[in-house]
Design an enzyme around this catalytic site. Structure first.
Site, mmCIF file in Angstrom:
data_model
loop_
_atom_site.group_PDB
_atom_site.id
_atom_site.type_symbol
_atom_site.label_atom_id
_atom_site.label_comp_id
_atom_site.label_asym_id
_atom_site.label_seq_id
_atom_site.Cartn_x
_atom_site.Cartn_y
_atom_site.Cartn_z
ATOM 1 N N PRO A 32 0.839 -1.202 0.000
ATOM 2 C CA PRO A 32 0.000 0.000 0.000
ATOM 3 C C PRO A 32 0.871 1.247 0.000
ATOM 4 C CG PRO A 32 0.019 -1.024 2.175
ATOM 5 C CD PRO A 32 0.739 -1.964 1.250
ATOM 6 N N MET A 33 0.579 2.188 -0.908
ATOM 7 C CA MET A 33 1.356 3.424 -1.020
ATOM 8 C C MET A 33 0.407 4.583 -1.257
ATOM 9 S SD MET A 33 4.533 2.114 -3.429
ATOM 10 C CE MET A 33 3.504 1.044 -4.457
ATOM 11 N N GLN A 65 -6.169 -1.410 3.285
ATOM 12 C CA GLN A 65 -5.353 -0.979 4.419
ATOM 13 C C GLN A 65 -6.035 0.185 5.124
ATOM 14 O OE1 GLN A 65 -1.574 1.351 4.478
ATOM 15 N NE2 GLN A 65 -0.677 -0.507 5.372
ATOM 16 N N CYS A 77 3.405 3.844 9.017
ATOM 17 C CA CYS A 77 3.553 5.171 8.408
ATOM 18 C C CYS A 77 4.095 6.164 9.430
ATOM 19 C CB CYS A 77 2.216 5.650 7.862
ATOM 20 S SG CYS A 77 2.314 7.290 7.078
ATOM 21 N N LYS A 130 0.902 -4.245 9.107
ATOM 22 C CA LYS A 130 2.140 -3.810 8.466
ATOM 23 C C LYS A 130 2.860 -2.863 9.424
ATOM 24 C CE LYS A 130 3.996 -2.111 4.068
ATOM 25 N NZ LYS A 130 4.926 -1.068 4.541
ATOM 26 N N HIS A 183 8.356 -3.912 7.339
ATOM 27 C CA HIS A 183 9.260 -3.021 6.619
ATOM 28 C C HIS A 183 10.593 -3.050 7.356
ATOM 29 C CE1 HIS A 183 9.832 1.119 4.477
ATOM 30 N NE2 HIS A 183 10.937 0.398 4.478
ATOM 31 N N ASN A 220 9.289 -6.532 3.605
ATOM 32 C CA ASN A 220 9.067 -5.337 2.794
ATOM 33 C C ASN A 220 10.270 -4.417 2.962
ATOM 34 O OD1 ASN A 220 7.356 -2.298 3.263
ATOM 35 N ND2 ASN A 220 7.601 -3.246 1.275
ATOM 36 N N GLY A 221 10.637 -3.750 1.868
ATOM 37 C CA GLY A 221 11.742 -2.810 1.935
ATOM 38 C C GLY A 221 12.976 -3.316 1.212
ATOM 39 N N GLY A 222 13.395 -2.580 0.182
ATOM 40 C CA GLY A 222 14.632 -2.917 -0.504
ATOM 41 C C GLY A 222 14.558 -4.089 -1.444
#
Length: 334
Positions: free
Chosen positions: A19-20, A73, A103, A142, A174, A214-216
């Site tokens: 989700p972004m 989300q 977030c 998340k 993340h 999540n991340g990278g």
């Protein structure tokens, strides 16, 4: 753990698009669905309080049937409001609901939700418990590996244990800590060091829990390497900025028959969706702002993007603009 969506194949969350905010709206999700038929897609974060009070509920929740499997989300810290949001998600037909505890934006902190809630695992647990009781939808969370000085493996395990006990079925981690002061949201996505090893260690210490990384994760190969140690791979900005990079993900991760996906296939596949959006009174640019990322690193890519951007942003831009863009790609063999 069996998939809550379809136990006859690899669960959709083995690969997901994170989700972004300002990215994963229904138009981008439809774009990604042309590329991957099997992966789990997420909505942008929707604030539970906004859902409870908003007259814009339909705009916040609506989606196309082709987007399944799809998770909503939500953000918030009020168990009653989050339970209400969960019931709405179930009524609307979502496949899962996910609580945002990652977030770091000041605006989100001001509402006492997002990453700052990692300091309040008991609050997160109460929220998850209420969400689980509200419907049969899988409830997932998340979150980050830590925040500010609350950044030890012991605290991370304690957080996950408490939230799992409350009924969370899956954790999307993340692999960066979040600095709630001193870094803005964009900096928090890049400046804190990636710590994949800490997420792998968390899974090793809690083998019965379902944990995604999540991340990278910038390439399909990164995801396949992550899946050697973890249950799922979640990709964010690399999917948004380079959507065709993921054209083989269904065969690589889900065992689907290989299929060729060209940029022209994506644009042509989106024409019915674009037509429906225009008939509802939407603007063509709502969709085409995402499409500009579909062509890159080939001769003429910049001209195609500029041409589409210029025409799609004009008032009254019609379906012929996207049809013309598709034809240009077909003519170029793209």
């Amino acid at each position: 753990m069996d998939s809550p969506l379809n136990p006859d194949r690899e669960p959709a969350w083995r690969f997901s698009v994170a989700p972004m905010l300002d990215c994963t709206d229904r138009h981008f999700r439809m774009l990604m669905r042309q590329i991957s038929k099997q992966s789990l897609l997420y909505s942008e974060m929707v604030v539970a309080q906004a859902l409870h009070h908003s007259k814009r509920r339909e705009r916040l929740l609506d989606f196309d049937a082709e987007e399944h499997p799809l998770a909503l989300q939500v953000g918030g810290d009020d168990p009653a409001l989050l339970a209400d949001a969960t019931r709405m998600a179930a009524d609307w037909g979502y496949d899962e609901i996910n609580l945002n505890v990652g977030c770091p934006s000041p605006r989100v902190q001001a509402g006492n939700f997002g990453a700052c809630l990692m300091a309040e695992p008991q609050t997160v647990a109460r929220c998850v418990e209420a969400m689980v009781a509200a419907s049969s939808l899988p409830v997932t969370v998340k979150h980050r590996v830590g925040i500010d000085d609350l950044d030890s493996d012991d605290l991370l395990r304690q957080f996950v244990d408490q939230v799992a006990e409350a009924g969370a079925l899956r954790f999307s981690v993340h692999a960066r800590k979040a600095w709630l002061e001193g870094l803005d949201p964009k900096q928090n996505r890049t400046i804190p060091a990636l710590q994949h090893d800490r997420v792998i260690a968390l899974k090793a210490s809690r083998p019965d829990l379902t944990i995604e990384l999540n991340g990278g994760l910038d390439t399909p190969e990164d995801c396949l390497n992550a899946l050697k140690h973890l249950d799922g791979a979640m990709v964010g900005r690399a999917a948004y900025a380079h959507p065709l990079r993921w054209r083989n993900i269904d065969s690589l991760i889900f065992g689907a028959a290989p299929r060729q996906v060209l940029a022209s296939d994506v644009v042509l596949g989106l024409i019915p969706h674009a037509d429906r959006h225009l008939q509802r009174g939407g603007r063509l640019w709502d969709l085409c702002r995402h499409l500009v990322h579909i062509v890159e690193a080939v001769p003429g890519a910049r001209h195609w993007r500029n041409n589409l951007s210029t025409k799609a942003q004009k008032a009254g831009a019609g379906i012929e603009i996207i049809e013309e863009a598709a034809q240009q790609l077909l003519d170029a063999g793209l």
